[in-house]
Design an enzyme around this catalytic site. Structure first.
Site, PDB file in Angstrom:
ATOM      1  N   HIS A 254     -12.123  -0.838   2.571  1.00  0.00           N
ATOM      2  CA  HIS A 254     -11.075  -0.031   1.948  1.00  0.00           C
ATOM      3  C   HIS A 254     -11.588   1.290   1.372  1.00  0.00           C
ATOM      4  O   HIS A 254     -11.250   1.641   0.239  1.00  0.00           O
ATOM      5  CB  HIS A 254     -10.400  -0.826   0.810  1.00  0.00           C
ATOM      6  CG  HIS A 254      -9.720  -2.079   1.232  1.00  0.00           C
ATOM      7  ND1 HIS A 254      -9.358  -3.076   0.337  1.00  0.00           N
ATOM      8  CD2 HIS A 254      -9.307  -2.514   2.450  1.00  0.00           C
ATOM      9  CE1 HIS A 254      -8.776  -4.064   0.982  1.00  0.00           C
ATOM     10  NE2 HIS A 254      -8.723  -3.750   2.273  1.00  0.00           N
ATOM     11  N   PRO A 255     -12.373   2.072   2.098  1.00  0.00           N
ATOM     12  CA  PRO A 255     -12.859   3.323   1.514  1.00  0.00           C
ATOM     13  C   PRO A 255     -11.744   4.357   1.356  1.00  0.00           C
ATOM     14  O   PRO A 255     -10.946   4.568   2.271  1.00  0.00           O
ATOM     15  CB  PRO A 255     -13.906   3.801   2.532  1.00  0.00           C
ATOM     16  CG  PRO A 255     -13.474   3.202   3.830  1.00  0.00           C
ATOM     17  CD  PRO A 255     -12.892   1.863   3.474  1.00  0.00           C
TER      18      PRO A 255
END
Length: 545
Positions: free
Chosen positions: A479-480
């Protein structure tokens, strides 16, 4: 001669596919969509369990790795990013999760008008096709008839049902809907599937409009840098690409209105820095000539670090046994082939829970992804013994990382430094999360399975030991966000304004997960679609004047 378009979209992932759909709806608007990866015609993109064969596969994944992470004991971990039409929506866990009302109200309070929960909810609803309204009726918090299909999962597990009961005994109530603004509770995730088949962004938004004469899609097109007008205005005029891989030809595409970056939190930051946009010192170190000083580019990287806690069990059916058996594999294949049901429809995680890691938290600050399986690390075989995994992540980490150029070579991988567990607060939440997991597993509902902690192991007890354990078992949950954060011009680290226009760089807009000022409290695919939906509406509004 370079081809001319009104809009050029860089990246045909989650955001880019939706943007291409919306911007090309006007037949007078010429749109170019560029994707470095290939088409999404690989069978494992569409079978839900196929993420096992897409992540770590150069056909569909950029195969990035982080720099050695101090908070993870010096480990360098894989950092999957989609390299295919549909981007990460073609290889992700298919979980539909908006986050919490407070996430978006916080964005607005930080100087981004129009991004509060009540403002952005209509953009979620516009493209949603929620199973709960298939029979008719209305729901003010869900949409129906849009392109983005949201369904219930097509299987359940007795062991996961028991985990849900154990969570309830620990004070985490059951829920059937995580997407009403407060996702506290425990229940099965809803997924982006249609009748047991992955529903990715290209299938939802791109393929249905691929016949539009004003929309051109080019795959195998890696953007090398952004082009600028030579009239002194500094306005972005187009892009330079490499077509057909490292040995392919270079080609320029020009646009009259805007270039829209939708290459994600890693790719967008990298391309801006390759174009000399970012911290002057940072790009110069990599051998790129600084052009526009925007120190926030590549900074503010945030990600959810998942702590993979594994428990051996007895008297339980888990996927470990079935997947390690030829008969079991045959049964799974037949179930899917005949009925589109069974383990091959599984997302990586089936059961979710949102809870407070300690009583001082105002709302849920950790998320569980619970799976009826276990393995040493992603990509390796499942264990031979029955077990389940309860991965837990800090939803609102205070650690901040970076994405920097490794060199001036556009084809070289960027340096990714998430900086996990760098703050005392994050280490405390990690320790508290492990303790909370142990309380859930010790509840009466799970006692019949005699769960025994396999990873990280019961020897870790003090805050310091548990923080060390978190570094041992922690890994990305993919989930960057945040590397081109949205904020007012008065914020020196802001890269785009509240209309997603790049500060100091006319003709450039960013519409992907990189613009999030702070990470949302949950999986990030649905919020990225919302960002693209709102961006398209703003762009069309600006075009009309």
């Amino acid at each position: 001669m370079s081809e001319q378009f009104d809009y050029i979209i860089v990246g045909a992932g989650t955001a880019g596919c939706l943007l291409a759909n919306r911007l090309s709806a006007d037949p007078s608007v010429r749109v170019l969509l560029l994707e470095a990866g290939g088409r999404d015609d690989y069978i494992w993109v569409h079978i839900p369990v196929g993420y096992l064969y897409c992540i770590g596969n150069p056909r569909t994944d950029w195969l990035y790795k982080t720099e050695p992470e101090p908070g993870l004991g010096g480990r360098s971990i894989g950092y999957p990013r989609g390299k295919v039409l549909g981007g990460c929506s073609s290889i992700n866990g298919m979980i539909y999760m908006r986050g919490q009302r407070g996430d978006y109200d916080g964005w607005a309070a930080a100087g981004n008008p129009g991004w509060g929960w009540d403002d952005i909810l209509p953009y979620f609803l516009k493209h949603e096709n929620w199973h709960g309204l298939d029979g008719g009726g209305q729901d003010s918090l869900h949409g129906h008839g849009g392109e983005w299909r949201v369904e219930r999962q097509r299987l359940s597990w007795e062991l996961l049902d028991a985990f849900q009961q154990a969570a309830a005994e620990t004070g985490i109530p059951p829920t059937e809907d995580f997407n009403r603004g407060d996702n506290s509770g425990c229940g099965y995730f809803e997924v982006n599937q249609r009748k047991g088949v992955r529903w990715n962004a290209s299938k939802a938004f791109l393929h249905p409009v691929s016949g539009r004469p004003n929309l051109k899609v080019v795959t195998g097109a890696q953007v090398l840098r952004l082009l600028r007008r030579e009239d002194g205005s500094g306005r972005i005029s187009g892009v330079e690409c490499r077509l057909g891989g490292a040995s392919g030809e270079s080609k320029s595409f020009l646009c009259s209105h805007e270039v829209v970056m939708a290459a994600g939190a890693i790719g967008t930051a990298q391309i801006l820095q390759l174009s000399g946009i970012g911290s002057g010192e940072a790009v110069a170190v990599a051998g790129v000539t600084p052009v526009v000083d925007l120190p926030g580019v590549g900074e503010n990287l945030q990600d959810h670090l998942q702590l993979r806690l594994i428990y051996r069990v007895s008297n339980a059916h888990t996927l470990n046994h079935q997947a390690n058996s030829l008969i079991g594999k045959a049964q799974m294949g037949l179930q899917y082939l005949l009925f589109r049901r069974g383990p091959m429809t599984m997302s990586p995680s089936q059961l979710g829970a949102f809870a407070r890691s300690d009583a001082s938290q105002a709302n849920a600050n950790v998320e569980y992804h619970v799976q009826p399986l276990s393995l040493d690390k992603f990509g390796e075989p499942l264990h031979s013994f029955p077990a389940f995994t309860a991965s837990v992540c800090n939803l609102r980490p205070t650690s901040r990382g970076q994405v920097r150029l490794g060199s001036a070579d556009p084809l070289a991988a960027p340096r990714i430094m998430p900086n996990y567990l760098a703050t005392e607060e994050d280490r405390k939440v990690a320790a508290d999360s492990i303790r909370l997991t142990r309380r859930i597993v010790a509840a009466d509902a799970l006692k019949r399975y005699a769960p025994a902690e396999y990873l990280p192991g019961p020897d870790y007890q003090t805050d310091e030991e548990l923080a060390q354990a978190a570094g041992k078992v922690g890994t990305t949950i993919f989930h960057p966000v945040g590397t081109c954060k949205m904020g007012p011009a008065s914020d020196p680290m802001a890269v785009v304004d509240h209309r997603l226009r790049c500060h100091k760089v006319p003709g450039l807009r960013i519409a992907d997960a990189s613009v999030m000022p702070t990470i949302t409290s949950g999986n990030t695919n649905a919020p990225t679609l919302m960002i693209a939906e709102k961006a398209a509406a703003m762009m069309l509004e600006d075009r009309r004047g």
